[in-house]
Scaffold this active site. Structure first.
Site: not given
Length: 602
Positions: A291, A556
């Site tokens: 990503e 996260e």
């Protein structure tokens, strides 16, 4: 990693170097190794590569000034020669493959380069941010053999960069492979499912390490990792045979926090590690998986914390240009900048970063110019929202909508969340217009904020008890922070917030957007004890829980890993993601008492 990541169809950066100390009195050769970089490497999920083109090009000028003050400029042109070398492939996400027997020798055949004209539509500008540098070196702390010839080395820190290896002398016919991971599976093997398609593998094929041995490291890749799996190393590897090179954009560190509380100290350090490791030419989300995109919502909530820790004015000035260039559809900001892979228009709290980030760079660094260059794009953005939502409630949108992303045990209604951010935009634009002496605009945005506040109260608030639609911690925190409630309802809303926190046994349910503001609201309205009880919480979900389970960066999710469930969905499960690290701002402002010299919002 020069020239850094921009939308190469619009802007390319150049860097300048003083090379006179590299000259000698014999023949001098100018040699360039050219990698794929962000131009044609894999970027983001879904197997996206060659996003800007499949062929890499070099643009270079060597300026020579003689003792008589005459100058000569040597340029990259069709007189240059090219060949392939020992790097068989290099990729930011996938890693690198090196063949020693392909090193350039005197007998190497060189061919003429292919040239193409410079695209005059592309802006060529000086890089306004610091370069990416190796800023720290680390030796692994422990090792363990999990099967014959397979070793796991632990650096005891989730870091970003790469690993250099020292190959012993007189070794022949080796294939040494390094795989990277942030965590281990229960059986002791490396956990790589959360890397998704990112191989994060560096491989070295060695014919002969020679009488002095070899020092090897990759050139055009970087990894997020704590552990490396080593295979093919001759004999038992020694810890001193490996060095972790910690690298990132060299934003000068300007803040440090230390107290007598070990949890707070480690929490601040985790915030710093995740901040620095996720600034690689752009501020991105995470450094390990496929990503590594410049998510706007993440920057919008973290820029203030980042500004306390380091001088990020240069990198955010650069990134804000990326963000302005990423606008589409009559001025919509994007969810990521540069706009690639995730190409939707900006969601509430994500697109709003086009207003929030310039505002905080101005407040933290006194850079009013950043407001000037961003002002028209900010006006356009809030105008788009206003034109599609004339009733002052942000309920109609063609954008993506993430809400208070990654809440736990709560679900904040999107219409409440979105309208809060509409109000925040108006509140900030009032201050920005005032700073730029745009009095008519200041009056207009003051009225807009009033209209949004009135509409918000009418649509979403019970004026008897202060309860807000959704009754989540987020709805109270955002409404109070963004001044959307009349004075008489604010104490009632604070009571609802505190009751909610107590009902969850002093744990947060907030996502990474609203957690940025919750402790500040509690302190501001007289509940410092509740704020500190949440901050220092050590049971799940909390930052203390993560630290108790060996977190060395910001996770996260609140539940990235738990004792009862183990790893959560590997599709989105980073152990190094700064978004929940906005508590760093509270640590500086309210624990240490360091703030800007007048009252600020958010």
């Amino acid at each position: 990693m020069s020239p850094g990541w921009t939308d190469y169809n619009q802007t390319i950066q150049y860097q300048t170097y003083d090379v006179k100390t590299l000259l000698n009195n014999a023949q001098n050769v100018l040699d360039v190794k050219l990698g794929t970089g962000w131009f044609s490497a894999y970027i983001g999920a879904y197997g996206a590569y060659n996003n800007y083109g499949s062929d890499q090009y070099l643009l270079l000028e060597l300026h020579i000034t003689y003792e008589n003050n005459k100058t000569f400029i040597m340029k990259s042109d069709n007189t240059w020669k090219v060949t392939t070398g020992a790097i068989m492939y290099s990729d930011i996400i996938m890693g690198e493959l090196y063949y020693q027997n392909r090193e350039i020798q005197n007998t190497t055949q060189w061919t003429a380069v292919v040239t193409k004209p410079i695209d005059k539509k592309v802006d060529l500008i000086a890089d306004r941010a610091q370069p990416i540098r190796v800023l720290q070196e680390m030796t692994p702390k422990s090792k363990r053999q999990i099967s014959p010839g397979v070793w796991i080395l632990d650096f005891e820190q989730d870091m970003v960069g790469w690993v250099g290896i020292k190959v012993p002398k007189n070794q022949k016919s080796l294939r040494i492979q390094l795989r990277h991971a942030e965590a281990l599976n229960p059986n002791g093997t490396i956990y790589t499912l959360n890397y998704r398609t990112a191989r994060s593998t560096d491989t070295y094929v060695i014919e002969d390490s020679g009488v002095s041995g070899l020092m090897l490291e990759p050139h055009f890749t970087y990894h997020g990792f704590r552990y490396i799996e080593v295979t093919g190393f001759p004999g038992e590897p020694q810890l001193t045979d490996f060095v972790g090179r910690v690298a990132h954009t060299d934003t000068p560190i300007t803040g440090k926090f230390e107290s007598d509380n070990k949890l707070l100290n480690r929490l601040w350090l985790n915030v710093l590690w995740s901040q620095t490791g996720n600034i690689w030419s752009i501020p991105h989300d995470c450094p390990q998986r496929d990503e590594r995109l410049g998510w706007t919502g993440d920057s919008g909530i973290f820029v203030q914390t980042a500004s306390y820790n380091a001088d990020v004015s240069g990198i955010y000035s650069k990134w804000l240009r990326d963000l302005r260039e990423a606008r589409r559809n009559s001025g919509h900001f994007s969810n990521v900048a540069p706009r690639l892979v995730a190409t939707d228009d900006g969601a509430p709290a994500w697109g709003d970063a086009g207003i929030i980030v310039p505002y905080h760079i101005w407040r933290m660094f006194g850079d009013k110019q950043i407001l000037e260059v961003s002002y028209e794009s900010m006006k356009t953005w809030i105008g788009v929202i206003q034109s599609t939502n004339p009733d002052s409630l942000w309920t109609k949108s063609v954008f993506a909508n993430f809400g208070d992303w990654l809440e736990i045990n709560a679900q904040t209604p999107k219409d409440v969340f979105d309208t809060c951010y509409f109000g925040f935009d108006a509140l900030l634009m009032t201050q920005i217009a005032g700073a730029l002496n745009r009095t008519d605009d200041m009056k207009m945005y003051t009225e807009l904020h009033t209209n949004i506040s009135n509409a918000f109260t009418k649509a979403f608030v019970n004026t008897t008890d202060g309860k807000i639609k959704g009754d989540t911690q987020a709805v109270y925190v955002l409404a109070l922070t963004f001044e959307l409630l009349p004075q008489n309802l604010r104490p009632l809303a604070v009571n609802q917030l505190v009751d909610n926190i107590k009902a969850h046994d002093y744990h947060y349910t907030t996502g990474f957007i609203s957690v940025n503001f919750v402790n500040e609201v509690l302190v501001k309205y007289g509940h410092r004890d509740v704020a500190y009880k949440c901050l220092l919480q050590e049971t799940f979900p909390s930052w203390g829980y993560e630290i108790a389970h060996n977190a060395t960066g910001m996770w996260e999710h609140w539940d990235t890993w738990t004792e009862d469930k183990g790893f959560m969905d590997p599709g989105m499960n980073s152990f190094n993601h700064y978004s929940l690290g906005t508590i760093g701002r509270f640590i500086y402002q309210y624990v240490a008492g360091i703030d800007t010299d007048d009252q600020m919002v958010g």
